[in-house]
Design a protein around this motif. Structure first.
Motif, PDB file in Angstrom:
ATOM      1  N   VAL A   1      -6.677  10.266   5.398  1.00  7.98           N
ATOM      2  CA  VAL A   1      -5.456  10.605   6.130  1.00  7.98           C
ATOM      3  C   VAL A   1      -5.317   9.672   7.327  1.00  7.98           C
ATOM      4  CG1 VAL A   1      -4.361  12.392   7.547  1.00  7.98           C
ATOM      5  CG2 VAL A   1      -5.434  13.004   5.373  1.00  7.98           C
ATOM      6  N   SER A   2      -6.418   9.501   8.035  1.00  4.46           N
ATOM      7  CA  SER A   2      -6.441   8.657   9.228  1.00  4.46           C
ATOM      8  C   SER A   2      -7.886   8.240   9.458  1.00  4.46           C
ATOM      9  CB  SER A   2      -5.902   9.445  10.433  1.00  4.46           C
ATOM     10  OG  SER A   2      -6.757  10.543  10.719  1.00  4.46           O
ATOM     11  N   ALA A   3      -8.125   7.577  10.558  1.00  5.67           N
ATOM     12  CA  ALA A   3      -9.498   7.163  10.871  1.00  5.67           C
ATOM     13  C   ALA A   3     -10.405   8.369  11.075  1.00  5.67           C
ATOM     14  CB  ALA A   3      -9.501   6.292  12.120  1.00  5.67           C
ATOM     15  N   ARG A   4      -9.824   9.512  11.437  1.00  4.24           N
ATOM     16  CA  ARG A   4     -10.648  10.692  11.732  1.00  4.24           C
ATOM     17  C   ARG A   4     -10.536  11.821  10.729  1.00  4.24           C
ATOM     18  NH1 ARG A   4      -6.939  14.278  14.355  1.00  4.24           N
ATOM     19  NH2 ARG A   4      -8.516  15.606  15.288  1.00  4.24           N
ATOM     20  N   MET A   5      -9.532  11.777   9.829  1.00  7.69           N
ATOM     21  CA  MET A   5      -9.289  12.900   8.922  1.00  7.69           C
ATOM     22  C   MET A   5      -9.277  12.437   7.461  1.00  7.69           C
ATOM     23  SD  MET A   5      -8.767  15.455  11.089  1.00  7.69           S
ATOM     24  CE  MET A   5      -7.817  16.784  10.398  1.00  7.69           C
ATOM     25  N   THR A   6      -9.666  13.352   6.571  1.00  8.90           N
ATOM     26  CA  THR A   6      -9.625  13.120   5.131  1.00  8.90           C
ATOM     27  C   THR A   6      -8.975  14.323   4.464  1.00  8.90           C
ATOM     28  OG1 THR A   6     -10.957  12.475   3.215  1.00  8.90           O
ATOM     29  CG2 THR A   6     -11.935  14.086   4.711  1.00  8.90           C
ATOM     30  N   ALA A   7      -8.425  14.121   3.270  1.00 12.58           N
ATOM     31  CA  ALA A   7      -7.739  15.202   2.569  1.00 12.58           C
ATOM     32  C   ALA A   7      -8.276  15.330   1.158  1.00 12.58           C
ATOM     33  CB  ALA A   7      -6.236  14.941   2.532  1.00 12.58           C
ATOM     34  N   CYS A   8      -8.265  16.549   0.651  1.00 11.37           N
ATOM     35  CA  CYS A   8      -8.671  16.832  -0.719  1.00 11.37           C
ATOM     36  C   CYS A   8      -7.613  17.748  -1.331  1.00 11.37           C
ATOM     37  CB  CYS A   8     -10.045  17.498  -0.739  1.00 11.37           C
ATOM     38  SG  CYS A   8     -10.713  17.694  -2.406  1.00 11.37           S
TER      39      CYS A   8
ATOM     40  N   ILE B   1      -2.990  22.937  -3.190  1.00  9.56           N
ATOM     41  CA  ILE B   1      -3.118  22.790  -1.733  1.00  9.56           C
ATOM     42  C   ILE B   1      -3.898  21.526  -1.399  1.00  9.56           C
ATOM     43  CG2 ILE B   1      -5.184  24.243  -1.672  1.00  9.56           C
ATOM     44  CD1 ILE B   1      -4.338  25.139   1.158  1.00  9.56           C
ATOM     45  N   TRP B   2      -3.451  20.844  -0.340  1.00  8.27           N
ATOM     46  CA  TRP B   2      -4.220  19.762   0.274  1.00  8.27           C
ATOM     47  C   TRP B   2      -4.953  20.363   1.468  1.00  8.27           C
ATOM     48  CZ3 TRP B   2      -5.210  14.880  -1.186  1.00  8.27           C
ATOM     49  CH2 TRP B   2      -4.371  14.270  -2.116  1.00  8.27           C
ATOM     50  N   THR B   3      -6.263  20.220   1.492  1.00 15.22           N
ATOM     51  CA  THR B   3      -7.042  20.615   2.668  1.00 15.22           C
ATOM     52  C   THR B   3      -7.354  19.350   3.451  1.00 15.22           C
ATOM     53  OG1 THR B   3      -9.112  20.499   1.399  1.00 15.22           O
ATOM     54  CG2 THR B   3      -8.039  22.665   1.577  1.00 15.22           C
ATOM     55  N   VAL B   4      -7.121  19.384   4.748  1.00 17.55           N
ATOM     56  CA  VAL B   4      -7.324  18.222   5.609  1.00 17.55           C
ATOM     57  C   VAL B   4      -8.407  18.581   6.619  1.00 17.55           C
ATOM     58  CG1 VAL B   4      -6.233  16.598   7.199  1.00 17.55           C
ATOM     59  CG2 VAL B   4      -4.907  17.565   5.297  1.00 17.55           C
ATOM     60  N   THR B   5      -9.481  17.796   6.645  1.00 15.57           N
ATOM     61  CA  THR B   5     -10.622  18.086   7.507  1.00 15.57           C
ATOM     62  C   THR B   5     -11.071  16.831   8.235  1.00 15.57           C
ATOM     63  OG1 THR B   5     -12.130  17.691   5.654  1.00 15.57           O
ATOM     64  CG2 THR B   5     -11.474  19.973   6.049  1.00 15.57           C
ATOM     65  N   LEU B   6     -11.850  17.035   9.283  1.00 18.49           N
ATOM     66  CA  LEU B   6     -12.443  15.915  10.012  1.00 18.49           C
ATOM     67  C   LEU B   6     -13.472  15.215   9.142  1.00 18.49           C
ATOM     68  CD1 LEU B   6     -13.062  17.433  13.558  1.00 18.49           C
ATOM     69  CD2 LEU B   6     -11.525  15.543  13.003  1.00 18.49           C
ATOM     70  N   LYS B   7     -13.529  13.895   9.240  1.00 21.23           N
ATOM     71  CA  LYS B   7     -14.539  13.115   8.532  1.00 21.23           C
ATOM     72  C   LYS B   7     -15.870  13.219   9.261  1.00 21.23           C
ATOM     73  CE  LYS B   7     -11.437   9.444   6.905  1.00 21.23           C
ATOM     74  NZ  LYS B   7     -11.131   8.009   6.997  1.00 21.23           N
TER      75      LYS B   7
ATOM     76  N   LEU C   1       0.835  -1.192   0.000  1.00 24.51           N
ATOM     77  CA  LEU C   1       0.000   0.000   0.000  1.00 24.51           C
ATOM     78  C   LEU C   1       0.871   1.243   0.000  1.00 24.51           C
ATOM     79  CD1 LEU C   1      -2.726  -0.894   2.645  1.00 24.51           C
ATOM     80  CD2 LEU C   1      -3.025  -0.651   0.186  1.00 24.51           C
ATOM     81  N   PRO C   2       0.449   2.284  -0.708  1.00 22.71           N
ATOM     82  CA  PRO C   2       1.224   3.522  -0.655  1.00 22.71           C
ATOM     83  C   PRO C   2       1.133   4.140   0.740  1.00 22.71           C
ATOM     84  CG  PRO C   2      -0.830   3.869  -1.849  1.00 22.71           C
ATOM     85  CD  PRO C   2      -0.735   2.397  -1.551  1.00 22.71           C
ATOM     86  N   THR C   3       2.209   4.774   1.144  1.00 17.56           N
ATOM     87  CA  THR C   3       2.196   5.484   2.418  1.00 17.56           C
ATOM     88  C   THR C   3       1.353   6.746   2.257  1.00 17.56           C
ATOM     89  OG1 THR C   3       4.116   6.834   1.888  1.00 17.56           O
ATOM     90  CG2 THR C   3       4.539   4.673   2.928  1.00 17.56           C
ATOM     91  N   LEU C   4       0.992   7.363   3.364  1.00 19.26           N
ATOM     92  CA  LEU C   4       0.250   8.612   3.296  1.00 19.26           C
ATOM     93  C   LEU C   4       1.079   9.671   2.575  1.00 19.26           C
ATOM     94  CD1 LEU C   4      -2.134  10.431   3.900  1.00 19.26           C
ATOM     95  CD2 LEU C   4      -1.212  10.769   6.210  1.00 19.26           C
ATOM     96  N   ALA C   5       2.378   9.728   2.843  1.00 12.96           N
ATOM     97  CA  ALA C   5       3.244  10.694   2.156  1.00 12.96           C
ATOM     98  C   ALA C   5       3.194  10.479   0.645  1.00 12.96           C
ATOM     99  CB  ALA C   5       4.670  10.598   2.680  1.00 12.96           C
ATOM    100  N   GLU C   6       3.225   9.221   0.209  1.00  9.50           N
ATOM    101  CA  GLU C   6       3.143   8.932  -1.225  1.00  9.50           C
ATOM    102  C   GLU C   6       1.795   9.349  -1.791  1.00  9.50           C
ATOM    103  OE1 GLU C   6       6.203   5.114  -1.422  1.00  9.50           O
ATOM    104  OE2 GLU C   6       4.083   4.765  -0.982  1.00  9.50           O
ATOM    105  N   LYS C   7       0.714   9.084  -1.050  1.00 12.78           N
ATOM    106  CA  LYS C   7      -0.612   9.492  -1.526  1.00 12.78           C
ATOM    107  C   LYS C   7      -0.707  11.000  -1.661  1.00 12.78           C
ATOM    108  CE  LYS C   7      -3.084   6.898   1.475  1.00 12.78           C
ATOM    109  NZ  LYS C   7      -4.293   6.374   2.121  1.00 12.78           N
ATOM    110  N   LEU C   8      -0.053  11.718  -0.752  1.00 14.27           N
ATOM    111  CA  LEU C   8      -0.086  13.179  -0.795  1.00 14.27           C
ATOM    112  C   LEU C   8       0.910  13.757  -1.805  1.00 14.27           C
ATOM    113  CD1 LEU C   8      -0.324  13.928   3.039  1.00 14.27           C
ATOM    114  CD2 LEU C   8      -2.183  14.042   1.354  1.00 14.27           C
ATOM    115  N   GLY C   9       1.830  12.917  -2.294  1.00  7.58           N
ATOM    116  CA  GLY C   9       2.821  13.381  -3.256  1.00  7.58           C
ATOM    117  C   GLY C   9       3.936  14.194  -2.623  1.00  7.58           C
ATOM    118  N   ILE C  10       4.280  13.833  -1.377  1.00  9.90           N
ATOM    119  CA  ILE C  10       5.331  14.566  -0.681  1.00  9.90           C
ATOM    120  C   ILE C  10       6.450  13.609  -0.295  1.00  9.90           C
ATOM    121  CG2 ILE C  10       3.797  16.372   0.177  1.00  9.90           C
ATOM    122  CD1 ILE C  10       3.663  14.939   2.851  1.00  9.90           C
ATOM    123  N   GLY C  11       7.611  14.159  -0.041  1.00 10.32           N
ATOM    124  CA  GLY C  11       8.759  13.359   0.362  1.00 10.32           C
ATOM    125  C   GLY C  11       9.876  14.275   0.819  1.00 10.32           C
TER     126      GLY C  11
END
Length: 196
Positions: free
Chosen positions: A178-185, A144-150, A76-86
């Motif tokens: 992003v996590s069990a509680r957060m999502t990103a767009c 920009i990635w916006t990260v908000t509560l699900k 599985l891709p890491t969160l960093a990979e999904k976000l396109g950061i490194g």
């Protein structure tokens, strides 16, 4: 699509592989988390997936069964990979980051180095969104990635976020958990007008 057997049931259906796990649709319906998968193999036309809840067998054809084995074996891709950061990609952080998974993904990222390749903002509410949009005015052309509560309890609902961003000319191009509680767009910036 093909014949699927699982948990004493059988019939025509489809398997879907998502980041979170398997989804069985059709005559046999189930959701299996990735962590519940203990093994997989293709034997001729049949894909067999071992899970903690029992074996799933799907008659998919030899080619598709082999493709499924390759897909399941791929990490599985890491969160960093999904976000396109490194480590080699600068990120402009707009405001504090509190989510543990997001902090882990950002560890080792060149924060504040120039030039950033994208911006990231954890948005607890509408005021934080407005502050992020104001800050982005100084960085034209930067996504920009916006990260908000699900969920429905979020102080900044998905509908409000989308309406405000689209009204400001931003286009959503990708999303990820992003996590069990957060999502990103991820948002592509408004077009920059050419100088006269």
């Amino acid at each position: 699509a093909g014949e699927i057997r699982f948990d004493g049931k059988a019939g025509p259906g489809r398997l879907l592989l998502e980041a979170e796990g398997l989804i069985l649709r059709g005559a046999v319906r189930a959701q299996i988390a990735r962590g519940e998968i203990t093994g997989f193999a293709a034997a001729g036309d049949t894909l067999r997936i071992e899970t903690r809840r029992g074996a799933i067998e799907a008659d998919l054809g030899a080619r598709e069964a082999a493709a499924w084995v390759r897909a399941l074996a791929k990490p599985l891709p890491t969160l960093a990979e999904k976000l396109g950061i490194g480590p080699d990609r600068a990120v402009l952080r707009l405001g504090p980051v509190t989510d543990a998974a997001l902090l882990e993904a950002l560890a080792g990222i060149r924060d504040g180095a120039r030039p950033p390749v994208l911006a990231l903002a954890e948005l607890p509410d509408l005021a934080a969104l407005e502050a992020a949009l104001s800050a982005m005015a100084g960085h034209p052309g930067l996504p920009i990635w916006t990260v908000t509560l699900k969920g429905t309890d979020s102080p900044l609902s998905e509908a409000t976020l989308r309406a405000r961003m689209r009204a400001a000319g931003w286009r959503d191009t990708k999303s990820c958990a992003v996590s069990a509680r957060m999502t990103a767009c991820r948002w592509h910036p408004p077009a920059i007008a050419a100088p006269d």
